[in-house]
Motif scaffolding. Sequence first.
Motif, PDB file in Angstrom:
ATOM      1  N   ARG A   1     -17.314  19.835  -1.121  1.00 50.37           N
ATOM      2  CA  ARG A   1     -17.732  20.849  -2.097  1.00 50.37           C
ATOM      3  C   ARG A   1     -18.964  20.381  -2.843  1.00 50.37           C
ATOM      4  NH1 ARG A   1     -12.755  23.221  -3.734  1.00 50.37           N
ATOM      5  NH2 ARG A   1     -12.638  24.978  -2.327  1.00 50.37           N
ATOM      6  N   ALA A   2     -18.975  19.064  -3.179  1.00 48.01           N
ATOM      7  CA  ALA A   2     -20.118  18.532  -3.915  1.00 48.01           C
ATOM      8  C   ALA A   2     -21.369  18.589  -3.057  1.00 48.01           C
ATOM      9  CB  ALA A   2     -19.841  17.098  -4.361  1.00 48.01           C
ATOM     10  N   SER A   3     -21.246  18.287  -1.757  1.00 45.75           N
ATOM     11  CA  SER A   3     -22.471  18.297  -0.954  1.00 45.75           C
ATOM     12  C   SER A   3     -22.934  19.710  -0.635  1.00 45.75           C
ATOM     13  CB  SER A   3     -22.328  17.487   0.334  1.00 45.75           C
ATOM     14  OG  SER A   3     -21.022  17.205   0.621  1.00 45.75           O
TER      15      SER A   3
ATOM     16  N   LYS B   1     -21.344  18.123  -9.649  1.00 46.09           N
ATOM     17  CA  LYS B   1     -20.289  18.929  -9.045  1.00 46.09           C
ATOM     18  C   LYS B   1     -19.113  18.043  -8.655  1.00 46.09           C
ATOM     19  CE  LYS B   1     -18.456  22.573  -7.101  1.00 46.09           C
ATOM     20  NZ  LYS B   1     -17.953  23.678  -7.896  1.00 46.09           N
ATOM     21  N   TYR B   2     -19.410  16.820  -8.168  1.00 43.93           N
ATOM     22  CA  TYR B   2     -18.318  15.936  -7.774  1.00 43.93           C
ATOM     23  C   TYR B   2     -17.446  15.598  -8.977  1.00 43.93           C
ATOM     24  CZ  TYR B   2     -15.638  12.112  -5.952  1.00 43.93           C
ATOM     25  OH  TYR B   2     -14.591  11.328  -5.579  1.00 43.93           O
TER      26      TYR B   2
ATOM     27  N   ILE C   1     -25.393  17.529  -7.239  1.00 43.37           N
ATOM     28  CA  ILE C   1     -24.319  17.133  -6.333  1.00 43.37           C
ATOM     29  C   ILE C   1     -23.330  16.229  -7.056  1.00 43.37           C
ATOM     30  CG2 ILE C   1     -23.884  15.643  -4.350  1.00 43.37           C
ATOM     31  CD1 ILE C   1     -26.258  16.944  -3.003  1.00 43.37           C
TER      32      ILE C   1
ATOM     33  N   VAL D   1      -9.149  23.138 -10.226  1.00 43.58           N
ATOM     34  CA  VAL D   1     -10.084  23.127  -9.113  1.00 43.58           C
ATOM     35  C   VAL D   1      -9.844  24.379  -8.274  1.00 43.58           C
ATOM     36  CG1 VAL D   1     -10.825  21.856  -7.079  1.00 43.58           C
ATOM     37  CG2 VAL D   1     -10.045  20.653  -9.092  1.00 43.58           C
ATOM     38  N   VAL D   2     -10.945  24.997  -7.890  1.00 44.11           N
ATOM     39  CA  VAL D   2     -10.783  26.240  -7.124  1.00 44.11           C
ATOM     40  C   VAL D   2     -10.213  25.955  -5.762  1.00 44.11           C
ATOM     41  CG1 VAL D   2     -11.937  28.412  -7.184  1.00 44.11           C
ATOM     42  CG2 VAL D   2     -13.195  26.354  -7.779  1.00 44.11           C
TER      43      VAL D   2
ATOM     44  N   ARG E   1     -13.233  17.619  -1.932  1.00 42.75           N
ATOM     45  CA  ARG E   1     -14.027  17.428  -3.152  1.00 42.75           C
ATOM     46  C   ARG E   1     -15.427  16.922  -2.807  1.00 42.75           C
ATOM     47  NH1 ARG E   1     -12.291  13.635  -8.230  1.00 42.75           N
ATOM     48  NH2 ARG E   1     -14.084  14.110  -9.529  1.00 42.75           N
ATOM     49  N   TYR E   2     -15.483  15.958  -1.871  1.00 42.48           N
ATOM     50  CA  TYR E   2     -16.796  15.455  -1.439  1.00 42.48           C
ATOM     51  C   TYR E   2     -17.613  16.566  -0.787  1.00 42.48           C
ATOM     52  CZ  TYR E   2     -15.851  10.491  -2.162  1.00 42.48           C
ATOM     53  OH  TYR E   2     -15.619   9.274  -2.718  1.00 42.48           O
TER      54      TYR E   2
ATOM     55  N   MET F   1     -21.084  26.077 -10.143  1.00 39.19           N
ATOM     56  CA  MET F   1     -22.515  25.770 -10.140  1.00 39.19           C
ATOM     57  C   MET F   1     -23.175  26.639  -9.104  1.00 39.19           C
ATOM     58  SD  MET F   1     -22.393  21.709 -10.636  1.00 39.19           S
ATOM     59  CE  MET F   1     -21.376  21.039 -11.925  1.00 39.19           C
TER      60      MET F   1
ATOM     61  N   PRO G   1     -22.430  31.099  -0.828  1.00 36.67           N
ATOM     62  CA  PRO G   1     -21.035  30.834  -0.474  1.00 36.67           C
ATOM     63  C   PRO G   1     -20.642  31.346   0.909  1.00 36.67           C
ATOM     64  CG  PRO G   1     -21.192  32.430  -2.256  1.00 36.67           C
ATOM     65  CD  PRO G   1     -22.565  31.916  -2.033  1.00 36.67           C
TER      66      PRO G   1
ATOM     67  N   ILE H   1     -26.807  28.742  -7.645  1.00 38.71           N
ATOM     68  CA  ILE H   1     -28.259  28.657  -7.566  1.00 38.71           C
ATOM     69  C   ILE H   1     -28.802  29.966  -7.031  1.00 38.71           C
ATOM     70  CG2 ILE H   1     -30.141  27.585  -6.291  1.00 38.71           C
ATOM     71  CD1 ILE H   1     -28.721  24.970  -6.607  1.00 38.71           C
TER      72      ILE H   1
ATOM     73  N   ALA I   1     -14.321  21.816 -11.308  1.00 38.65           N
ATOM     74  CA  ALA I   1     -13.874  23.122 -11.788  1.00 38.65           C
ATOM     75  C   ALA I   1     -15.013  23.953 -12.374  1.00 38.65           C
ATOM     76  CB  ALA I   1     -12.777  22.943 -12.829  1.00 38.65           C
TER      77      ALA I   1
ATOM     78  N   TRP J   1     -31.355  19.813  -8.048  1.00 38.80           N
ATOM     79  CA  TRP J   1     -30.267  20.383  -7.234  1.00 38.80           C
ATOM     80  C   TRP J   1     -29.826  19.376  -6.181  1.00 38.80           C
ATOM     81  CZ3 TRP J   1     -31.778  23.921  -2.651  1.00 38.80           C
ATOM     82  CH2 TRP J   1     -30.643  24.253  -1.905  1.00 38.80           C
TER      83      TRP J   1
ATOM     84  N   VAL K   1     -23.056  22.086  -2.890  1.00 37.34           N
ATOM     85  CA  VAL K   1     -23.266  22.770  -4.161  1.00 37.34           C
ATOM     86  C   VAL K   1     -24.534  23.632  -4.108  1.00 37.34           C
ATOM     87  CG1 VAL K   1     -24.559  20.925  -5.275  1.00 37.34           C
ATOM     88  CG2 VAL K   1     -23.222  22.462  -6.653  1.00 37.34           C
ATOM     89  N   GLY K   2     -24.413  24.844  -4.648  1.00 36.55           N
ATOM     90  CA  GLY K   2     -25.579  25.712  -4.756  1.00 36.55           C
ATOM     91  C   GLY K   2     -25.968  26.438  -3.495  1.00 36.55           C
ATOM     92  N   ARG K   3     -25.247  26.220  -2.399  1.00 37.45           N
ATOM     93  CA  ARG K   3     -25.561  26.968  -1.178  1.00 37.45           C
ATOM     94  C   ARG K   3     -24.923  28.348  -1.294  1.00 37.45           C
ATOM     95  NH1 ARG K   3     -29.131  23.644   1.594  1.00 37.45           N
ATOM     96  NH2 ARG K   3     -28.491  21.516   1.209  1.00 37.45           N
TER      97      ARG K   3
END
Lengths: 192, 302
Positions: free
Chosen positions: B93-95, A54-55, A51, B301-302, B90-91, A62, B101, A64, A59, A46, B97-99
């Motif tokens: 959202r990637a960092s 996801k980057y 990360i 992309v959302v 975008r950056y 993902m 919402p 958890i 779309a 994760w 991820v999985g938290r």
Amino acid sequence: MRKLQTKLLAIRLGSGALVLPKDIKRIHMRFAPRIEGGHMGPRKFWHHELIRLKYHNPAVFMTIDRNARAEDPAVMSVHFTLPNPTPSSDSAASNPASLDSTTATDASLTERVSTIDMKHRTSSEILDELVRMTKAQAVEATAAEREELRLLEEQRVRSVRDSAKSAEVKARVKREKQLLEQARGDMAAQAA
Amino acid sequence: MAAPRYCPSCLCLAAPSSTLFRAAPRRPAFLPLTPRPSQQPLQLRAASLKPLKYRRKDGPVSQKRKKARTTFLVPDLKKAMQFSLVDAMRYLRASEVGRPPTSSKYELHIRLRTPKNGAVVRNRLRLPHPVKTDLRICVIAPADSPHGQAAKAAGAVIVGEEDVFLAIKDGRIEFDRCLCHTDSLPALAKAGLGRILGPRGLMPSAKTNTVVKDVAASVREMAGASEYRERFGVVRMAIGQLGFTAEEVQRNIRAFVEGVRRDMQGINDQTPKEVHEVVLSSTNGPGLSLDGTFGVAEVGVV
């Protein structure tokens, strides 16, 4: 800026920098909040691989769920859309609402779910399994990115060298000061 | 490299520090009968006049010290990496991820070019897309009066007078904000709730604009409003939930920056301020300086 550049490059490139095929809709992971009982790999996955995934696949949802107990299995489920889904009004209506929640949804008629058992496996093993299952394409660094990486590495090496050098100077100055202090102490002792 | 060796006798001449003399109290004194405090300066002068002479020439220490800066430091934006809104999101959202919402938020930091002293930007703002919507508001006004009815209609959770006081005295405080109608203020003062509400920052008072005539309007304003304030030359506020689209975040950012600009205009004659940099970050993500453009949104992309 060096720190930020390094951080952003780490989000863009590295293990897990993959472009998933179009038919993947969602990746869901369920594992325990603590690492005992083989739940370390999923967490590492994760924090590092997911990360980057996801980057490169903004779309893809993902999610958890870390409510599992240590003895529960650690499972990654990959949701594929079926090539020609059966038109079903109620599943289509219920899907978008449940997608952005972190809890797992029931497999509906429009998607196929494959799972990966992540328990007692390292993050790289999980990634290999995911690549094998989804046939994802790895992202190659562009020429500009390679150049940026090279410059950052050069700076890093230079800074290590410089810090060693200045540590040496600092140690020397400190030692001289100590000797001076000592000499003064001796003087006082003699005078007494 | 070997350290240079010092001859002890030279040391004595070169550095007649007071520690040396304090360390040797039992040494034969020049004037054995004088008390100790007057004895030490005498010895110092006897050892060497040099340090004193130099000190006099340099003048007082305060004059040598560099003058303190009166403005906050601002980074040079020529060297900074800046991003369009879509790229930055975008950056982030990637960092994130999985938290969960609901726990992750986008934050906006507005760095100002401003003097360190003087008035600060401080206000409350209702964003086009509120970040926090579950604020529970209590209104102290008679429940059957038109004001009470209007407040209830505007979204207040608890409306009333005596029954509310009783509930608070029992320790049932089921709200995050408390408003009071001007006519109900004497009743509130009589109830003596300051001890319970005061420490929680819930006690209505005219100073915090929580004692008002038009209760319904205040409830409406408060329900989706968030407060911001300048600290060390930066105004920070949560600007959106992680699920927001780029357009929603853009509208919120616009409203926030406009609000801050308006506030700055109000205090411009006392303390001139200007927006220097706008940085977007998130709960767990890096801070990314925005260049003011929207960028090209990717399809899907959302």
